[in-house]
Motif scaffolding. Structure first.
Motif, PDB file in Angstrom:
ATOM      1  N   GLU A   1      17.944 -84.407 -15.773  1.00 19.90           N
ATOM      2  CA  GLU A   1      17.987 -83.095 -15.122  1.00 19.90           C
ATOM      3  C   GLU A   1      17.801 -83.209 -13.611  1.00 19.90           C
ATOM      4  O   GLU A   1      18.034 -82.244 -12.882  1.00 19.90           O
ATOM      5  N   LEU A   2      17.398 -84.371 -13.130  1.00 21.53           N
ATOM      6  CA  LEU A   2      17.210 -84.575 -11.697  1.00 21.53           C
ATOM      7  C   LEU A   2      18.570 -84.717 -11.012  1.00 21.53           C
ATOM      8  O   LEU A   2      19.503 -85.299 -11.582  1.00 21.53           O
ATOM      9  N   PRO A   3      18.724 -84.199  -9.801  1.00 24.09           N
ATOM     10  CA  PRO A   3      19.992 -84.298  -9.071  1.00 24.09           C
ATOM     11  C   PRO A   3      20.434 -85.747  -8.903  1.00 24.09           C
ATOM     12  O   PRO A   3      19.652 -86.602  -8.491  1.00 24.09           O
ATOM     13  N   GLY A   4      21.681 -86.025  -9.248  1.00 27.58           N
ATOM     14  CA  GLY A   4      22.244 -87.358  -9.053  1.00 27.58           C
ATOM     15  C   GLY A   4      21.871 -88.372 -10.107  1.00 27.58           C
ATOM     16  O   GLY A   4      22.284 -89.539 -10.015  1.00 27.58           O
ATOM     17  N   VAL A   5      21.112 -87.945 -11.111  1.00 23.19           N
ATOM     18  CA  VAL A   5      20.676 -88.877 -12.150  1.00 23.19           C
ATOM     19  C   VAL A   5      21.443 -88.599 -13.439  1.00 23.19           C
ATOM     20  O   VAL A   5      21.265 -87.557 -14.064  1.00 23.19           O
ATOM     21  N   GLY A   6      22.307 -89.531 -13.809  1.00 18.66           N
ATOM     22  CA  GLY A   6      23.058 -89.402 -15.054  1.00 18.66           C
ATOM     23  C   GLY A   6      22.413 -90.201 -16.165  1.00 18.66           C
ATOM     24  O   GLY A   6      21.344 -90.798 -15.995  1.00 18.66           O
ATOM     25  N   ARG A   7      23.067 -90.229 -17.299  1.00 14.96           N
ATOM     26  CA  ARG A   7      22.525 -90.914 -18.466  1.00 14.96           C
ATOM     27  C   ARG A   7      22.341 -92.413 -18.211  1.00 14.96           C
ATOM     28  O   ARG A   7      21.345 -93.006 -18.615  1.00 14.96           O
ATOM     29  N   LYS A   8      23.320 -93.030 -17.547  1.00 18.00           N
ATOM     30  CA  LYS A   8      23.224 -94.467 -17.282  1.00 18.00           C
ATOM     31  C   LYS A   8      22.015 -94.776 -16.412  1.00 18.00           C
ATOM     32  O   LYS A   8      21.241 -95.703 -16.698  1.00 18.00           O
ATOM     33  N   THR A   9      21.832 -94.016 -15.334  1.00 20.30           N
ATOM     34  CA  THR A   9      20.688 -94.215 -14.446  1.00 20.30           C
ATOM     35  C   THR A   9      19.380 -94.033 -15.191  1.00 20.30           C
ATOM     36  O   THR A   9      18.451 -94.853 -15.072  1.00 20.30           O
ATOM     37  N   ALA A  10      19.294 -92.979 -15.975  1.00 19.95           N
ATOM     38  CA  ALA A  10      18.076 -92.714 -16.745  1.00 19.95           C
ATOM     39  C   ALA A  10      17.802 -93.840 -17.739  1.00 19.95           C
ATOM     40  O   ALA A  10      16.646 -94.256 -17.927  1.00 19.95           O
ATOM     41  N   ASN A  11      18.849 -94.364 -18.363  1.00 27.10           N
ATOM     42  CA  ASN A  11      18.679 -95.464 -19.305  1.00 27.10           C
ATOM     43  C   ASN A  11      18.135 -96.712 -18.624  1.00 27.10           C
ATOM     44  O   ASN A  11      17.287 -97.425 -19.178  1.00 27.10           O
ATOM     45  N   VAL A  12      18.632 -97.001 -17.420  1.00 26.95           N
ATOM     46  CA  VAL A  12      18.139 -98.165 -16.675  1.00 26.95           C
ATOM     47  C   VAL A  12      16.646 -98.016 -16.375  1.00 26.95           C
ATOM     48  O   VAL A  12      15.854 -98.932 -16.590  1.00 26.95           O
ATOM     49  N   VAL A  13      16.258 -96.850 -15.869  1.00 24.77           N
ATOM     50  CA  VAL A  13      14.857 -96.628 -15.514  1.00 24.77           C
ATOM     51  C   VAL A  13      13.972 -96.649 -16.756  1.00 24.77           C
ATOM     52  O   VAL A  13      12.889 -97.241 -16.746  1.00 24.77           O
ATOM     53  N   MET A  14      14.422 -96.027 -17.824  1.00 24.00           N
ATOM     54  CA  MET A  14      13.648 -96.038 -19.066  1.00 24.00           C
ATOM     55  C   MET A  14      13.433 -97.459 -19.556  1.00 24.00           C
ATOM     56  O   MET A  14      12.341 -97.818 -20.020  1.00 24.00           O
ATOM     57  N   ASN A  15      14.446 -98.295 -19.426  1.00 24.24           N
ATOM     58  CA  ASN A  15      14.354 -99.680 -19.884  1.00 24.24           C
ATOM     59  C   ASN A  15      13.497-100.530 -18.961  1.00 24.24           C
ATOM     60  O   ASN A  15      12.555-101.196 -19.399  1.00 24.24           O
ATOM     61  N   CYS A  16      13.818-100.508 -17.669  1.00 26.05           N
ATOM     62  CA  CYS A  16      13.152-101.405 -16.716  1.00 26.05           C
ATOM     63  C   CYS A  16      11.708-101.002 -16.425  1.00 26.05           C
ATOM     64  O   CYS A  16      10.842-101.862 -16.256  1.00 26.05           O
ATOM     65  N   ALA A  17      11.458 -99.703 -16.363  1.00 32.53           N
ATOM     66  CA  ALA A  17      10.124 -99.236 -15.986  1.00 32.53           C
ATOM     67  C   ALA A  17       9.218 -98.977 -17.185  1.00 32.53           C
ATOM     68  O   ALA A  17       8.010 -99.198 -17.118  1.00 32.53           O
TER      69      ALA A  17
END
Length: 219
Positions: free
Chosen positions: A113-129
């Motif tokens: 829901e954050l501006p500029g954050v799509g599913r791929k970006t969210a998946n990377v952050v969920m995985n790495c962080a």
């Protein structure tokens, strides 16, 4: 690719690189979110060059808001689509400050829901962080999944769903890193280096490049 082949596919990647990581540089979860957001249609190398000086100054969403859109643009102007990305990063930083106490939510639905954050970006952050078993399908993973027969799909989401279904333990957390690196350095778009690929006997790709000179397998 059959179940036992998939296990062997990841076993070999894990043996060669036991602790795979993103090549983006960051110091905390917020910086990771910013770096991944900036990496859309850009290389990790290019993003890292732009963010080294930025991240030395900006470590929190509030500091990014204080820097402002024009200040951010000065740091990231070498990255493609930097005007739009700067606007989105400032906007998402403001939301993180106002709604989440300056923290990145450990929730994919909230993140997208954050501006500029799509599913791929969210998946990377969920995985790495956060160590989530997510599969961020970029162009490399999309290509590797379809080319090898590991996870075929006409869209990134379709490939992601196949990976979610097929990737076995204990490889699920590291899978997307291994696939990205494999696509970036061996299973390249134009001329895959099949002659040095550890997965060549498992791969379904018909036009394998069998030597350094670009000789392909006979039809």
């Amino acid at each position: 690719m059959k179940k036992d082949q998939i296990f062997e596919f990841f076993r070999r990647l894990a043996e060669a690189n036991p602790s795979p990581e993103t090549e983006l540089e960051f110091g905390n979860t917020y910086q990771l979110l910013v770096a991944v957001t900036l990496s859309a249609q850009a290389t990790d190398v290019g993003v890292n060059k732009a963010t080294r000086a930025l991240f030395a100054k900006v470590k929190t969403p509030q500091q990014m808001v204080d820097l402002g859109e024009d200040g951010l643009k000065e740091h990231i102007k070498t990255i493609g689509l930097f005007n739009t990305k700067a606007k989105n990063v400032i906007a998402l930083s403001q939301i993180l400050v106002e709604r989440y106490g300056g923290e990145v939510p450990a929730n994919r639905d909230a993140m997208v829901e954050l501006p500029g954050v799509g599913r791929k970006t969210a998946n990377v952050v969920m995985n790495c962080a956060f160590g989530a078993e997510t599969f961020a399908v970029d162009t490399h993973i999309f290509r590797v999944g379809n080319r090898t027969g590991l996870a075929k799909g006409k869209t990134p989401l379709a490939v992601e769903k196949q990976l979610e279904k097929k990737v076995p333990q204990p490889f699920r957390v590291g899978a997307h890193h291994w696939l990205i690196l494999h696509g970036r350095y061996i299973c390249k778009a134009r001329t895959p280096e099949c002659w040095r690929c550890p997965e060549v006997d498992l791969c379904a790709f018909k036009d394998k490049v069998l030597d350094r000179g670009g000789r392909k397998a006979a039809a």
